[in-house]
Design a protein around this motif. Sequence first.
Motif, short mmCIF file in Angstrom:
data_model
loop_
_atom_site.label_atom_id
_atom_site.label_comp_id
_atom_site.label_asym_id
_atom_site.label_seq_id
_atom_site.Cartn_x
_atom_site.Cartn_y
_atom_site.Cartn_z
N GLY A 121 0.80 -1.22 0.00
CA GLY A 121 0.00 0.00 0.00
C GLY A 121 0.83 1.27 0.00
N ASP A 133 -0.63 14.68 -5.33
CA ASP A 133 -0.84 14.21 -6.69
C ASP A 133 -1.95 15.10 -7.25
OD1 ASP A 133 -1.18 12.90 -9.04
OD2 ASP A 133 -1.87 11.01 -8.19
N SER A 138 1.66 6.85 -1.26
CA SER A 138 0.74 5.78 -1.62
C SER A 138 1.24 5.10 -2.88
CB SER A 138 -0.66 6.35 -1.85
OG SER A 138 -1.50 5.39 -2.46
N SER A 139 1.18 3.77 -2.91
CA SER A 139 1.65 3.05 -4.08
C SER A 139 0.82 3.34 -5.32
CB SER A 139 1.66 1.54 -3.81
OG SER A 139 0.36 1.09 -3.44
N ASP A 140 -0.35 3.96 -5.14
CA ASP A 140 -1.20 4.30 -6.29
C ASP A 140 -0.52 5.29 -7.23
OD1 ASP A 140 -3.16 2.70 -5.20
OD2 ASP A 140 -4.24 4.36 -4.26
N VAL A 141 0.40 6.12 -6.72
CA VAL A 141 1.02 7.13 -7.57
C VAL A 141 2.24 6.59 -8.31
CG1 VAL A 141 0.24 8.93 -5.99
CG2 VAL A 141 2.58 8.07 -5.80
N SER A 191 2.58 6.62 -12.23
CA SER A 191 1.57 7.54 -12.72
C SER A 191 2.19 8.61 -13.59
CB SER A 191 0.83 8.20 -11.54
OG SER A 191 -0.01 9.24 -12.00
#
Length: 386
Positions: A295, A316, A343-346, A349
């Motif tokens: 995460g 972000d 956050s690993s979501d970025v 990206s």
Amino acid sequence: MSAVDPDIAVRPTPFHHRMAELSRTNEWTQQLGWTLATGFDTPETEHAALRNRCTFADRTALATYEVTGPQARAYLDRLAGGIGGHVKVGSSRRVVLCDDDGHLIADGTVMQVDDHRSWLVLPIRVSDWLEISRHGFDCTIDDMSERIATLAVEGPSACAALLSAGFGGLQALRPGGVRDMKLGSTHCVVTRRSPLGGLGYELRLPVEDALPLLDRFRREAAYFAPVPIGTSVQALAQLEAGFPRAGIDYAPALTADRADRRTPLELGFGRLVRLDADAFTGRKALERQKQHGAGHALVGLEVTGPDIPDGAAVFDGDAPAGRVTSMAWSPACKRVIALADVSSDVLGSARALNMRGAGGRRMAATIVPRPFYVCANARRTPPEAQ
């Protein structure tokens, strides 16, 4: 030295008397109960010496544990990611210690001094955890932290300076190598390692021999004009090298709130665990995380702007994406660099990250590989070869 409780005492290191004489700033801090110099001269002077000449530093504020016995290596394997017991004699290796949930307790070094002695060097004290983890293993743990002094010698001319001080044959020691040497009547364990991104050696010796050895080094290596450096410049150099610091860039799992705990996979230490090993503490949790994804991630950032950002938040777009754990203007890189827990979501990206400067001005923050700074001489053997 008299017996003290290391958890509550703040006391001088074995090198303190000489370091106090050398300090022009008289600025001090404490680490693990030891008093250390924050700096000796200007940060610019110390950093320039570290990257271009030769420096020395008091690194006694590291916890050192000796592990001996028939099952010492098996114990270190279980404790340290399935690799702690696979260190060859005369070598050292960076390791991580995890709890049962795979959260990082600390990163450190296993040194195999000889066939019978393994040393575990850590930035925090975990004596109780080591004893609990020893259950079922035929080995003994000796906390040597109060009996061992550590002097770091670093910089491009570190090897040449040590050779001039009597450490013969050191030019053949490879990165990670460990050698038990005798200088006069003093036994000294020398390790070729540096967390500061350059050529470096750590000398470990009995506390009663600390001052005589430092004086001999300064006297016989005077041609190289070694410069003392404090904790501030060491922290900056460690950031340039991309090395996370316990208690700064990650919270040790034994004392951190659960929400702040991170795993080696999230901190970029994945290469320090062997998920194919038979068993080690935290392996099942790390296997699950590798399968499902982490995460969080600790990343390197390059910040574009005329000054250092005002605050630690990373965005972000307009959405919060994480926080900076370490940040500074790097003299070696000539830019603002940082480590950030995001956050690993970025990751991956195409959207640009940013930070806030003075007056709320946006400053671009780009994820870049670590380390930020690489010294070519750090891995050469002999190190002075061009």
